[in-house]
Design a protein around this motif. Structure first.
Motif, PDB file in Angstrom:
ATOM      1  N   ALA A 117       0.836  -1.206   0.000  1.00  0.00           N
ATOM      2  CA  ALA A 117       0.000   0.000   0.000  1.00  0.00           C
ATOM      3  C   ALA A 117       0.869   1.254   0.000  1.00  0.00           C
ATOM      4  CB  ALA A 117      -0.925  -0.010   1.213  1.00  0.00           C
ATOM      5  N   ASN A 118       1.948   1.222   0.765  1.00  0.00           N
ATOM      6  CA  ASN A 118       2.883   2.349   0.820  1.00  0.00           C
ATOM      7  C   ASN A 118       3.480   2.619  -0.561  1.00  0.00           C
ATOM      8  OD1 ASN A 118       4.030   4.353   2.371  1.00  0.00           O
ATOM      9  ND2 ASN A 118       5.722   3.098   3.090  1.00  0.00           N
ATOM     10  N   ALA A 119       3.837   1.546  -1.262  1.00  0.00           N
ATOM     11  CA  ALA A 119       4.392   1.684  -2.612  1.00  0.00           C
ATOM     12  C   ALA A 119       3.345   2.224  -3.577  1.00  0.00           C
ATOM     13  CB  ALA A 119       4.918   0.335  -3.098  1.00  0.00           C
ATOM     14  N   LEU A 120       2.116   1.766  -3.442  1.00  0.00           N
ATOM     15  CA  LEU A 120       1.041   2.240  -4.319  1.00  0.00           C
ATOM     16  C   LEU A 120       0.797   3.736  -4.135  1.00  0.00           C
ATOM     17  CD1 LEU A 120      -1.380  -0.787  -3.901  1.00  0.00           C
ATOM     18  CD2 LEU A 120      -0.335  -0.054  -6.054  1.00  0.00           C
ATOM     19  N   ILE A 121       0.947   4.217  -2.911  1.00  0.00           N
ATOM     20  CA  ILE A 121       0.802   5.659  -2.665  1.00  0.00           C
ATOM     21  C   ILE A 121       1.865   6.428  -3.436  1.00  0.00           C
ATOM     22  CG2 ILE A 121       0.990   7.461  -0.895  1.00  0.00           C
ATOM     23  CD1 ILE A 121      -0.215   5.407   1.090  1.00  0.00           C
ATOM     24  N   GLU A 122       3.083   5.868  -3.494  1.00  0.00           N
ATOM     25  CA  GLU A 122       4.181   6.538  -4.197  1.00  0.00           C
ATOM     26  C   GLU A 122       3.904   6.688  -5.688  1.00  0.00           C
ATOM     27  OE1 GLU A 122       6.921   8.055  -3.355  1.00  0.00           O
ATOM     28  OE2 GLU A 122       6.661   7.764  -1.202  1.00  0.00           O
TER      29      GLU A 122
ATOM     30  N   LYS B 293       0.749   0.945  12.463  1.00  0.00           N
ATOM     31  CA  LYS B 293       1.355   1.423  11.216  1.00  0.00           C
ATOM     32  C   LYS B 293       0.326   1.572  10.105  1.00  0.00           C
ATOM     33  CE  LYS B 293       5.375   0.816   8.248  1.00  0.00           C
ATOM     34  NZ  LYS B 293       6.585   0.018   7.944  1.00  0.00           N
ATOM     35  N   ALA B 294      -0.750   0.793  10.156  1.00  0.00           N
ATOM     36  CA  ALA B 294      -1.786   0.902   9.128  1.00  0.00           C
ATOM     37  C   ALA B 294      -2.409   2.295   9.144  1.00  0.00           C
ATOM     38  CB  ALA B 294      -2.849  -0.168   9.353  1.00  0.00           C
ATOM     39  N   TYR B 295      -2.646   2.821  10.327  1.00  0.00           N
ATOM     40  CA  TYR B 295      -3.225   4.162  10.438  1.00  0.00           C
ATOM     41  C   TYR B 295      -2.212   5.223  10.008  1.00  0.00           C
ATOM     42  CZ  TYR B 295      -6.783   1.715  13.137  1.00  0.00           C
ATOM     43  OH  TYR B 295      -7.774   0.846  13.537  1.00  0.00           O
ATOM     44  N   PHE B 296      -0.935   4.980  10.331  1.00  0.00           N
ATOM     45  CA  PHE B 296       0.114   5.930   9.952  1.00  0.00           C
ATOM     46  C   PHE B 296       0.202   6.057   8.433  1.00  0.00           C
ATOM     47  CE2 PHE B 296       4.527   6.927   8.826  1.00  0.00           C
ATOM     48  CZ  PHE B 296       4.725   8.086   9.568  1.00  0.00           C
ATOM     49  N   ILE B 297       0.164   4.915   7.735  1.00  0.00           N
ATOM     50  CA  ILE B 297       0.271   4.948   6.275  1.00  0.00           C
ATOM     51  C   ILE B 297      -1.007   5.509   5.653  1.00  0.00           C
ATOM     52  CG2 ILE B 297       0.517   3.522   4.206  1.00  0.00           C
ATOM     53  CD1 ILE B 297       2.409   1.730   5.763  1.00  0.00           C
ATOM     54  N   ARG B 298      -2.167   5.168   6.220  1.00  0.00           N
ATOM     55  CA  ARG B 298      -3.412   5.701   5.658  1.00  0.00           C
ATOM     56  C   ARG B 298      -3.481   7.215   5.807  1.00  0.00           C
ATOM     57  NH1 ARG B 298      -9.220   3.262   7.360  1.00  0.00           N
ATOM     58  NH2 ARG B 298      -8.867   4.539   9.226  1.00  0.00           N
ATOM     59  N   ALA B 299      -2.810   7.753   6.821  1.00  0.00           N
ATOM     60  CA  ALA B 299      -2.794   9.206   7.018  1.00  0.00           C
ATOM     61  C   ALA B 299      -2.103   9.927   5.863  1.00  0.00           C
ATOM     62  CB  ALA B 299      -2.105   9.546   8.337  1.00  0.00           C
ATOM     63  N   LYS B 300      -1.295   9.201   5.081  1.00  0.00           N
ATOM     64  CA  LYS B 300      -0.648   9.812   3.919  1.00  0.00           C
ATOM     65  C   LYS B 300      -1.644  10.062   2.791  1.00  0.00           C
ATOM     66  CE  LYS B 300       3.806   7.451   4.665  1.00  0.00           C
ATOM     67  NZ  LYS B 300       4.822   6.569   4.028  1.00  0.00           N
TER      68      LYS B 300
ATOM     69  N   GLU C 121      -1.433   5.492  -6.827  1.00  0.00           N
ATOM     70  CA  GLU C 121      -2.553   4.544  -6.878  1.00  0.00           C
ATOM     71  C   GLU C 121      -3.201   4.517  -5.494  1.00  0.00           C
ATOM     72  OE1 GLU C 121      -3.757   3.088  -9.434  1.00  0.00           O
ATOM     73  OE2 GLU C 121      -2.197   3.512 -10.922  1.00  0.00           O
ATOM     74  N   LYS C 122      -3.734   5.672  -5.097  1.00  0.00           N
ATOM     75  CA  LYS C 122      -4.184   5.835  -3.715  1.00  0.00           C
ATOM     76  C   LYS C 122      -5.474   5.080  -3.420  1.00  0.00           C
ATOM     77  CE  LYS C 122      -1.832  10.250  -3.137  1.00  0.00           C
ATOM     78  NZ  LYS C 122      -1.952  11.698  -2.877  1.00  0.00           N
ATOM     79  N   LEU C 123      -6.325   4.926  -4.412  1.00  0.00           N
ATOM     80  CA  LEU C 123      -7.583   4.215  -4.183  1.00  0.00           C
ATOM     81  C   LEU C 123      -7.310   2.756  -3.831  1.00  0.00           C
ATOM     82  CD1 LEU C 123     -10.649   4.205  -4.147  1.00  0.00           C
ATOM     83  CD2 LEU C 123     -10.622   3.725  -6.616  1.00  0.00           C
ATOM     84  N   GLU C 124      -6.448   2.094  -4.618  1.00  0.00           N
ATOM     85  CA  GLU C 124      -6.107   0.702  -4.317  1.00  0.00           C
ATOM     86  C   GLU C 124      -5.390   0.600  -2.975  1.00  0.00           C
ATOM     87  OE1 GLU C 124      -3.606  -3.133  -6.099  1.00  0.00           O
ATOM     88  OE2 GLU C 124      -3.674  -1.254  -7.238  1.00  0.00           O
ATOM     89  N   ALA C 125      -4.499   1.567  -2.705  1.00  0.00           N
ATOM     90  CA  ALA C 125      -3.778   1.566  -1.431  1.00  0.00           C
ATOM     91  C   ALA C 125      -4.752   1.658  -0.261  1.00  0.00           C
ATOM     92  CB  ALA C 125      -2.793   2.728  -1.388  1.00  0.00           C
ATOM     93  N   LYS C 126      -5.728   2.544  -0.382  1.00  0.00           N
ATOM     94  CA  LYS C 126      -6.704   2.711   0.701  1.00  0.00           C
ATOM     95  C   LYS C 126      -7.535   1.443   0.890  1.00  0.00           C
ATOM     96  CE  LYS C 126     -10.348   5.759   2.416  1.00  0.00           C
ATOM     97  NZ  LYS C 126     -11.277   4.660   2.745  1.00  0.00           N
ATOM     98  N   GLN C 127      -7.892   0.790  -0.200  1.00  0.00           N
ATOM     99  CA  GLN C 127      -8.669  -0.451  -0.095  1.00  0.00           C
ATOM    100  C   GLN C 127      -7.882  -1.523   0.652  1.00  0.00           C
ATOM    101  OE1 GLN C 127      -9.498  -1.137  -4.254  1.00  0.00           O
ATOM    102  NE2 GLN C 127     -11.438  -0.010  -4.202  1.00  0.00           N
ATOM    103  N   ILE C 128      -6.585  -1.616   0.351  1.00  0.00           N
ATOM    104  CA  ILE C 128      -5.734  -2.596   1.041  1.00  0.00           C
ATOM    105  C   ILE C 128      -5.650  -2.271   2.531  1.00  0.00           C
ATOM    106  CG2 ILE C 128      -3.357  -3.422   1.285  1.00  0.00           C
ATOM    107  CD1 ILE C 128      -3.071  -3.098  -1.755  1.00  0.00           C
ATOM    108  N   ILE C 129      -5.419  -0.991   2.844  1.00  0.00           N
ATOM    109  CA  ILE C 129      -5.262  -0.601   4.248  1.00  0.00           C
ATOM    110  C   ILE C 129      -6.572  -0.772   5.012  1.00  0.00           C
ATOM    111  CG2 ILE C 129      -4.666   1.287   5.814  1.00  0.00           C
ATOM    112  CD1 ILE C 129      -2.901   2.401   3.538  1.00  0.00           C
TER     113      ILE C 129
END
Length: 464
Positions: A165-170, A193-200, A173-181
């Motif tokens: 998900a972190n890589a997808l944000i880079e 850490k899931a909340y930390f990454i979703r905060a991005k 691809e934020k929609l897919e990243a959010k779905q994973i998180i």
């Protein structure tokens, strides 16, 4: 007979060592590996797993010693190169670690741990090294591909999914990243850490607050929450958050820089400028300056000159130039200011009492170097200060700011040209602004506002 007995003994010892190792009884396992090496000093398996054991105990020098031996004894082992790369990360030697992970995958393209480790290193490397540079797009895409492969081989590993998900944000691809998180949080709602990454992905304080509740010592989450509160204008919470992060990670330049911004934003200028000196340790600003005299502390200088060395970008230079007139009076000495060559005509015209020079050449090392020795000696430099430290001595409070409408004198040639151009425009108030950097960087994205946020200016009556 003795040779056969030794072989049986080594096999038995290795099995017992691995049993202890797999049961997380690492110290007991080390004892058995050492017994094997007394019988067979070059046993590749004992050397390999002894290195892994020391790595798990954070004894990095010993881990590298044995794992370096192991990769030479087991050059065809993907597992060994993967473990070697993991140990190199701890030193840290990111370049060598990446090479080790790539070799592990060359030997076995389906090594799930090596796939994850390489993908995670590419994505997390800049943050681990406190770098501000954005990840190159092609490397972010490669990391995403590697992490997808790792996830496919180990679909139940939530940490691996998070890094995907972190890589997808880079790669936006934020929609897919959010779905994973979101799916991870549904399965494991206490994974900080899931909340930390979703905060991005979505601006706000809810996810960071949740992360801190689950992991109270997460200084990066606390620091980022301070950034959010600052942007929201909730100034009462900003400094306490930054101070808390600084107590947890007192040597982290990004955290201390955050505290500086919080103090400045809340009017505590003296402490804010002092904290701002931590910028000198930020990797993107780090320069080794050699041959400088004593540092100026705001005192009068006799029998010599003051050097102000160049730092940061043109926008910062223009901002700190508001201190130049006060600098002359405060130091009571001739001043030489190192600057970008493009600003020398403007600054020389605006501050004729000061000598401006082009910034001295920097080396092209990983950490740039500049040697001032000859310049200091030939120009009778008695003290120096950094450009960004001028406010520390000249702007201790709001009252110390001048009331001048402007402090820079434009070129008459350009003044006439702009006047002619503006006169050709429709009548009304003319408003000009610079709202973004000429060198866009994804990691600076939040520093700049959207063009839509300028609508209130565009709607001013009779403005052009």
């Amino acid at each position: 007979m003795n040779e056969d007995f030794s072989k049986v003994t080594i096999d038995e010892l290795l099995q017992r060592a691995l049993q202890y190792h797999n049961a997380f009884k690492v110290n007991q396992a080390i004892g058995f590996y050492e017994k094997i090496l007394k019988i067979s000093p070059t046993n590749p398996h004992a050397i390999h797993y002894l290195g892994v054991a020391y790595h798990q105990l954070d004894q990095h020098d010993l881990a590298l010693k044995f794992l370096e031996m192991a990769v030479s004894l087991k050059p065809d082992s993907s597992e060994t190169f993967n473990h070697y790369g993991s140990a190199l990360l701890k030193v840290p030697n990111f370049e060598a670690a990446e090479a080790a992970f790539r070799q592990a995958l060359k030997l076995n393209p389906s090594n799930a741990e090596a796939l994850f480790n390489l993908g995670n290193l590419i994505i997390s490397g800049p943050e681990l090294q406190n770098q501000v540079d954005a990840i190159a797009p092609e490397r972010a895409v490669e990391a995403t591909h590697l992490l997808r492969q790792a996830k496919a081989l180990n679909p139940d590993h939530l940490t691996w999914q998070l890094e995907l998900a972190n890589a997808l944000i880079e790669i936006d691809e934020k929609l897919e990243a959010k779905q994973i998180i979101d799916d991870i949080i549904f399965k494991e709602p206490t994974l900080a850490k899931a909340y930390f990454i979703r905060a991005k992905i979505k601006f706000g304080d809810m996810d960071l607050t949740k992360c801190i509740l689950l992991s109270p010592t997460s200084h990066r989450a606390i620091n980022n929450l301070g950034v959010v509160k600052l942007r929201q204008g909730d100034l009462n919470e900003v400094v306490p958050l930054y101070k808390k992060a600084s107590r947890i990670a007192p040597d982290d330049p990004s955290v201390r820089w955050g505290l500086a911004n919080g103090l400045l934003a809340t009017g505590n200028l003296k402490k804010g400028w002092r904290e701002a000196r931590w910028r000198h340790k930020k990797p993107e600003l780090l320069i080794e300056r050699q041959g400088l005299p004593r540092e100026w502390r705001g005192e009068e200088i006799k029998d010599g000159k003051l050097l102000v060395y160049h730092e940061q970008g043109i926008g910062d230079e223009l901002r700190f130039a508001s201190c130049f007139k006060d600098l002359i009076h405060k130091s009571s000495a001739p001043c030489i200011i190192e600057t970008d060559s493009r600003l020398i005509p403007l600054f020389s015209r605006s501050f004729p009492e000061i000598e401006f020079i082009n910034k001295l050449p920097r080396s092209e090392n990983a950490i740039p170097e500049v040697d001032y020795s000859h310049f200091v000696k030939t120009n009778n430099i008695k003290a120096y200060t950094a450009l960004g430290d001028l406010p520390l001595h000249l702007r201790p409070n709001i009252r110390s700011f001048g009331k001048e409408i402007s402090y820079l004198i434009p070129s008459p040639k350009f003044t006439d040209a702009w006047k002619e151009q503006l006169d050709r425009m429709a009548p009304g108030k003319k408003i000009g602004f610079c709202w973004n950097t000429a060198l866009p960087n994804k990691r600076y994205g939040d520093y700049f506002f959207s063009i839509n946020e300028l609508n209130p200016i565009f709607s001013i009556k009779n403005s052009v």
